[in-house]
Design an enzyme around this catalytic site. Structure first.
Site, PDB file in Angstrom:
ATOM      1  N   LYS A   1       0.871  -1.183   0.000  1.00 27.87           N
ATOM      2  CA  LYS A   1       0.000   0.000   0.000  1.00 27.87           C
ATOM      3  C   LYS A   1       0.901   1.225   0.000  1.00 27.87           C
ATOM      4  O   LYS A   1       2.036   1.176   0.497  1.00 27.87           O
ATOM      5  CB  LYS A   1      -0.879   0.020   1.262  1.00 27.87           C
TER       6      LYS A   1
ATOM      7  N   ASP B   1      -6.626   4.293  -5.312  1.00 34.09           N
ATOM      8  CA  ASP B   1      -7.306   4.072  -4.032  1.00 34.09           C
ATOM      9  C   ASP B   1      -7.984   5.392  -3.692  1.00 34.09           C
ATOM     10  O   ASP B   1      -8.125   6.233  -4.570  1.00 34.09           O
ATOM     11  CB  ASP B   1      -6.261   3.662  -2.975  1.00 34.09           C
TER      12      ASP B   1
END
Ligand code: NAD
Length: 428
Positions: free
Chosen positions: A106, A146
Site C-alpha cells: 500500500k 485508491d
C-alpha cells in the site's frame, strides 16, 4: 467514522488471534506481524504559483512470498505510516484468500487532492514514481488507485515509470484507463464479485435468490454494481440504497417497496455517489434517514460505503429476516457486531473475501499487460466469477471443517497460504 483505534495495531491483533488458532510458529508470526519493507520519503513539487511544496510519501511492502506486492496509493490528509502498514497487511491476506499470485502493499501521500490543480496532481504522482521506481514494477510491486487517486493518475505514473526504465511497461501499475492498458470489467468488478459470493452463500444456505431482497448501504462504485448484480445476476430485488449528501451533510436512504432501479438512479447520481434526492422523489422513491437501510425487512444486507457502520448500536436494528451480511466495504463490521452475528447465526461474507473482485481484475489487468493481449468484458467477468467462487468455497470449507466463524476462516485460509509460500521458498 472517526476512530481512535490504531489501524495497524488492529491488523496485528487480528493476525495474532488467527496465529493462535493456527498454532503458528512464533518465528513465522514475527515475520508476518510486520511489513518486510517500508519506504518513507519527501516529494518536492513545483506548484502552479512557482513555489515549491514538499509532500510526505509512503510505500509499504508487507509480504511478497506469493508474488509481487499489490495495493493502492491513497491521497489523504490523515494518512500515516500506520494506516499504510495496516492496509498493506490486509492486502496480503486479500490476495491470498482470492488465491491470486500477489503479495500485499500500500502507498500514500499526505495530501487533500481537492487542494491541488490537475497539473499539480500530475507533478506529484510523477514525483512519487521518481522516488520509488527502482522498487516498483511488474515483478516487484504493482500500485493501483485508491482513495483520492484516479485512473488518469495511474496513466501518468505508468508513463513516468516507462520513461525512467526506457521501455513501455503498462504492467507496473493497474487501474489504468481503457486505452492506456486498463482492463474491461474493472468498473463493475468489485460489485459483481460481491454478488458472486452472495450467490454462493445462498446456495450453501439453500435460499432461492429470485425470492430474496437486499438493502445496500452506499451508492458508489461498489454498491452501484452490487445493486445491478443482485437484480440482473440473481434475479432478486433491492429495496434500498443509501448515500451521503454532501450539500446537506447527512446520509439518506433511498427506497422503493417494489424494488429500486439502479440504472435509473445512476443517471441522477454524481461522481461521488450522491443521489439527486429531488429527482428520486419525483420518480416515486421514498427518501428516509440514512440509518434506515439497516432496518429493512430483507434477506441480505450489503454494507458497501464505509468502515464501522455495523456496530454495537446499529446491529440491534437488524431485522429478523436477515440471513447474509455481504461486506462490500472494507471493515464495515465491528467486533461487537460480529459477536451478535455469531449468536444469531447470520452468515457473514468477510470483507477481504467479499470485495476481492477489484484486486482480482487488477491482477487480470497485469496479466493482459504482460501478454499484450486483451480479453473481452465477458471473458474478464467469467474468469472473475470462477476465482470468486473458488475463493468462497475455500473459506466455507475451512469454516465448516474447523467450526470457526467465516471471518476467522478467511484469515486462516489466507495466512496458511502465505506461510506455505514462505516455507517453500525457504524463508522459514
Ligand atoms: P465510492 O466513493 O465510490 O462510494 C461510496 C458511497 O458511500 C457513496 O455513495 C457515498 O455517498 C456513500 N456514503 C458515504 N458515507 C455514507 C454514509 N454515512 N451513509 C451512507 N452512505 C454513505 O466508494 P467505493 O469505491 O464504492 O468503495 C466503498 C467501500 O468499498 C470502501 O470501504 C472501499 O474501501 C471498499 N472497496 C472498494 C473497492 C473498489 O474497487 N472500489 C474495492 C475493495 C473495497
Amino acid at each position: 467514522m472517526a476512530t481512535t483505534i490504531n489501524a495497524f495495531e488492529m491488523a496485528q491483533s487480528q493476525f495474532d488471534h488467527v496465529a493462535e488458532l493456527l498454532n503458528l510458529d512464533p518465528q513465522v508470526s514475527e515475520i508476518l506481524r510486520w511489513p518486510l519493507r517500508e519506504f518513507s520519503f519527501r516529494i518536492p513539487v513545483r506548484m502552479d504559483d512557482g513555489t515549491v511544496r514538499v509532500f510526505q510519501g509512503f510505500r509499504v511492502q508487507h509480504n511478497d512470498a506469493r508474488g509481487p506486492n499489490k495495493g493502492g496509493i491513497r491521497f489523504h490528509p490523515a494518512e500515516t505510516i500506520d494506516t499504510v502498514r495496516a492496509l498493506a497487511t490486509w492486502m496480503t491476506w486479500k490476495c491470498a484468500v482470492a488465491d491470486i499470485p500477489l503479495g500485499g502493499g500500500k502507498g500514500g501521500i499526505i495530501v487533500d487532492p481537492a487542494t491541488l490543480s490537475t497539473s499539480e496532481k500530475e507533478r506529484l504522482v510523477r514525483g512519487w514514481v521518481q522516488v520509488m521506481w527502482r522498487n516498483i514494477g511488474p515483478r516487484q510491486d504493482v500500485p493501483a488507485p485508491d482513495v483520492g487517486t484516479t485512473p488518469q493518475m495511474m496513466a501518468w505514473m505508468m508513463d513516468e515509470y516507462s520513461k525512467l526504465v526506457g521501455a513501455y511497461t503498462p504492467g507496473t501499475i493497474t487501474g489504468k484507463p481503457l486505452g492506456s492498458g486498463g482492463s474491461l470489467g474493472r468498473t463493475e468488478a468489485t460489485g459483481y464479485g460481491v454478488i458472486y459470493t452472495v450467490r454462493e452463500a445462498m446456495k450453501h444456505l439453500k435460499m432461492d435468490p429470485s425470492k430474496c431482497t437486499a438493502a445496500i448501504q452506499g451508492f458508489g462504485n461498489v454498491s452501484q454494481y452490487a445493486a445491478i448484480g443482485f437484480i440482473e445476476i440473481l434475479n432478486g430485488k433491492v429495496l434500498c440504497v443509501s448515500y451521503y449528501d454532501r450539500a446537506d451533510k447527512v446520509s439518506y436512504t433511498v427506497s422503493k417497496a417494489e424494488g429500486i432501479d439502479p440504472h435509473f438512479l445512476m443517471t441522477i447520481t454524481d461522481q461521488y455517489g450522491s443521489i439527486d434526492k429531488t429527482k428520486a422523489k419525483a420518480a416515486g422513491y421514498t427518501i428516509e434517514d440514512g440509518g434506515e437501510w439497516i432496518k429493512k425487512d430483507v434477506d441480505v444486507l450489503i454494507p458497501a460505503a464505509l468502515e464501522g457502520q455495523v456496530n454495537a448500536d446499529t446491529v440491534k436494528l437488524i431485522g429478523p429476516r436477515v440471513k447474509i451480511v455481504a461486506e462490500g466495504a472494507n471493515g464495515p463490521t465491528t467486533p461487537e457486531a460480529d459477536e451478535v452475528f455469531k449468536t444469531k447465526g447470520i452468515f457473514v461474507i468477510p470483507d477481504f473475501l467479499c470485495n476481492a473482485g477489484g484486486v482480482t481484475v487488477s491482477y487480470f489487468e497485469g496479466v493482459q499487460n504482460d501478454m499484450n493481449y486483451y480479453w473481452t468484458r465477458e471473458e474478464v467477468l467469467e474468469k472473475l466469477d470462477t476465482k470468486m467462487t473458488i475463493a468462497f468455497k475455500g473459506v466455507l470449507d475451512m469454516s465448516l471443517n474447523r467450526k470457526v466463524f467465516t471471518r476467522d476462516a478467511a484469515y486462516m485460509v489466507a495466512i496458511d497460504r502465505v506461510v506455505k509460500a514462505m516455507q517453500l521458498r525457504g524463508w522459514v
